[in-house]
Scaffold this active site. Sequence first.
Site, PDB file in Angstrom:
ATOM      1  N   MET A  85       0.854  -1.193   0.000  1.00 11.02           N
ATOM      2  CA  MET A  85       0.000   0.000   0.000  1.00 11.02           C
ATOM      3  C   MET A  85       0.885   1.238   0.000  1.00 11.02           C
ATOM      4  SD  MET A  85      -2.817  -1.280   2.824  1.00 11.02           S
ATOM      5  CE  MET A  85      -1.580  -1.929   3.972  1.00 11.02           C
ATOM      6  N   GLN A 112       7.802  -4.763  -3.801  1.00  8.12           N
ATOM      7  CA  GLN A 112       7.022  -4.590  -5.031  1.00  8.12           C
ATOM      8  C   GLN A 112       7.497  -3.380  -5.821  1.00  8.12           C
ATOM      9  OE1 GLN A 112       2.885  -2.957  -5.457  1.00  8.12           O
ATOM     10  NE2 GLN A 112       2.369  -5.095  -5.883  1.00  8.12           N
ATOM     11  N   CYS A 118      -2.227  -1.831 -10.140  1.00  4.98           N
ATOM     12  CA  CYS A 118      -2.597  -0.463  -9.758  1.00  4.98           C
ATOM     13  C   CYS A 118      -3.506   0.137 -10.824  1.00  4.98           C
ATOM     14  CB  CYS A 118      -1.358   0.411  -9.591  1.00  4.98           C
ATOM     15  SG  CYS A 118      -1.756   2.095  -9.074  1.00  4.98           S
ATOM     16  N   LYS A 146       1.309  -9.327  -9.036  1.00  4.52           N
ATOM     17  CA  LYS A 146      -0.016  -9.011  -8.502  1.00  4.52           C
ATOM     18  C   LYS A 146      -0.831  -8.424  -9.650  1.00  4.52           C
ATOM     19  CE  LYS A 146      -2.400  -6.712  -4.661  1.00  4.52           C
ATOM     20  NZ  LYS A 146      -3.355  -5.836  -5.341  1.00  4.52           N
ATOM     21  N   HIS A 187      -6.254  -9.908  -7.604  1.00  2.00           N
ATOM     22  CA  HIS A 187      -7.281  -9.016  -7.074  1.00  2.00           C
ATOM     23  C   HIS A 187      -8.517  -9.201  -7.957  1.00  2.00           C
ATOM     24  CE1 HIS A 187      -8.310  -4.734  -5.430  1.00  2.00           C
ATOM     25  NE2 HIS A 187      -9.383  -5.515  -5.507  1.00  2.00           N
ATOM     26  N   ASN A 223      -7.162 -11.506  -3.282  1.00  3.95           N
ATOM     27  CA  ASN A 223      -7.281 -10.148  -2.753  1.00  3.95           C
ATOM     28  C   ASN A 223      -8.661  -9.604  -3.130  1.00  3.95           C
ATOM     29  OD1 ASN A 223      -5.702  -6.942  -3.428  1.00  3.95           O
ATOM     30  ND2 ASN A 223      -6.604  -7.684  -1.549  1.00  3.95           N
ATOM     31  N   ASN A 260     -12.603  -8.188  -0.913  1.00  2.00           N
ATOM     32  CA  ASN A 260     -13.734  -8.586  -0.047  1.00  2.00           C
ATOM     33  C   ASN A 260     -13.298  -9.086   1.325  1.00  2.00           C
ATOM     34  OD1 ASN A 260     -15.109  -8.105  -2.418  1.00  2.00           O
ATOM     35  ND2 ASN A 260     -15.663 -10.239  -2.793  1.00  2.00           N
ATOM     36  N   GLU A 279      -7.428  -2.610   2.819  1.00  2.00           N
ATOM     37  CA  GLU A 279      -8.243  -1.714   3.640  1.00  2.00           C
ATOM     38  C   GLU A 279      -8.717  -2.376   4.928  1.00  2.00           C
ATOM     39  OE1 GLU A 279     -11.161   0.819   2.218  1.00  2.00           O
ATOM     40  OE2 GLU A 279      -9.964   1.640   0.588  1.00  2.00           O
TER      41      GLU A 279
END
Length: 483
Positions: free
Chosen positions: A24, A79, A108, A147, A175, A208, A210, A233
Site C-alpha cells: 500500500m 514490489q 494499480c 499481482k 485481485h 485479494n 472482499n 483496507e
Amino acid sequence: MPKLRGEAFWRETLRSAHYVVAPMVDQSELAWRLLSRRHGAQLCYTPMLHAQVFLRDANYRRENLYDEACPEDRPLIVQFCANDPEVFVQAALLAQDYCDAIDLNLGCPQMIAKRGHYGAFLQEEWDLLQRMILLANEKLSVPITCKIRVFPDIDKTVKYAQMLEKAGCQLLTVHGRTKEQKGPLAGVASWEHIQAVRKAVSIPVFANGNIQCLSDVEECIRKTGVHGVMSAEGNLHNPALFEGRNPLVWEVAEEYLEIVREYPCPLSYVRAHLFKLWHHTLQVYQQLREELAKVKTLEGIVDVNRELKLRCQEEIANQKEGEKPKEGLPFFHWICQPYIRPGPKERCRENGDGGTEKGVRGKRALEEEEDGNSELLSKNKQKKKLRNPNKSFDPSLKPKYAKCDQCGNPKGNKCVFNMCRGCCKKRAFKEVADCPGHGLLFKTKYEKSLSWQHSQRGIQAPEISQRGDAEEGDAVLKEAGDS
C-alpha cells in the site's frame, strides 16, 4: 544454492503464509508491517516502489528499503512498478538482498499509473510482460511474483495468469476486480475469477478483495482454494484482523505510535493510519478530526490520540445498559471494525447529487477530464471551495507556464537559459555562468575567488577561463554548487 520455485518457495521461504498484508503506497511502511506481524500477519509487502526512481536515486533506495532492514520484518516481498525490462531488473538487483522475492505490480488502477504506463495498464501488453518476467527470472537470485487485476472475461483472465506462470512468475496474487473497479465504483471482487485462476495454474495463488474480517479470510480460502489471502483496507481499519479480534482503537493506535518512535516514518503516514483507525470516531468528533489534519509533530498526533481516547472512555462511562451502536455499525465506534465503502448512489447522496446516475458519470468525468463543473466536484475540491469561494477548477482558466527547454517543467521567468532551476543550475555550473533570475552566481564567485587567491600571493588575477580547468576554480565551483 538454487532458488526455490512455486510451492517449495511458498512453503519454505514464505513459511506457508496464509495471512498477507498488501503493498500500500505510503501505508505499508516498516512500522505498520511490524504492527501487523504482531497481530497475525505472516507475510508483508513493501509499498509499491517506482523502479526507475529506485535505480537512479540513492536517497529513495535508502528511505524506502535500505534504512528499513529489520530482522523481524521477514518474510518480505518488495514490489515495483515498471514498464521496461532492463530498468525493472536493475532495480530488483539492488533490492534482492533485502527481501525474499520481487513482485511486479500489474494491479494499480489509479490515474497516476495510467499516466506513467504501469500497473493494471500493462495487462494488455503480454509480450512486454513476458520479457520483463523472463529476464527477472533469469537474472535475480530471488523469485519473481506478480499481482494482477482480472479481466471481465474469466477465460481471458485464466490465459493471462497462465502466460505469467509460463514466463517465470513463481506466485500470483489475484485481485478479483477489473481496473475500472475503483473508488465508489469498486463493487464486489469476483472470487469466481480467482477460483478459476487457482485451478488453471500450478504456482501458489493469493486472493485479494472482499476481506474485512477473519471469517472472510476463511471463507475465501474455502471457496477459491487459494494458498493465502491478502488484505489492504481491512488491515488498515483493523490490524488485528488476522487474529480474529476487534480491539479498542486507542490500544492499537498507542502500540503503533510506540513502534513509530523506534522506527520513524514520515508524519503523513502516521496521520493517515490514525485517520483509518479512528475513522468511525472522527465522524462523531469533527473538531478532533480537524486537529489531527493540522498537527505538525508526532507528539501532537499522540495528544490527539489521547484526547480521542478520553472522549471515548467518557462515552463508555455514560453508556446506558443495553445501548446499541449507532449508524448501523456492528460495534461501537471506538472498536476496530471494517469501513464499508459507499457505492456510487450512496456516494452521490453524500455529495448532494441525489443518487442519480448523472452524478456518478459526472464524478468519473471529473477524474478523467478534470471537468470544472462546481456541482460535480469531489469532496476534497468541495472543501477547498468552502475555504476559498472564488477558487476555480476549470483547466482553461489556469495560468499557462512556459516550459523549460530541457525537461518540460515550468521555466524561470527571468532565467537566461530559459530553463527550470534544476536544469539551469547544471548548465550554469558546466559553463561557469551566472543566472541572476535563479540567483546562481558561479562566474561571479569564481572570479572573486581567483582574484582573492592571487592577491594573497601578490600576483595579478589572470583572465578567467570559461572552462574552469584550474584546480582552485574547481573547488570554488564545487562550493558554489553545494550552496
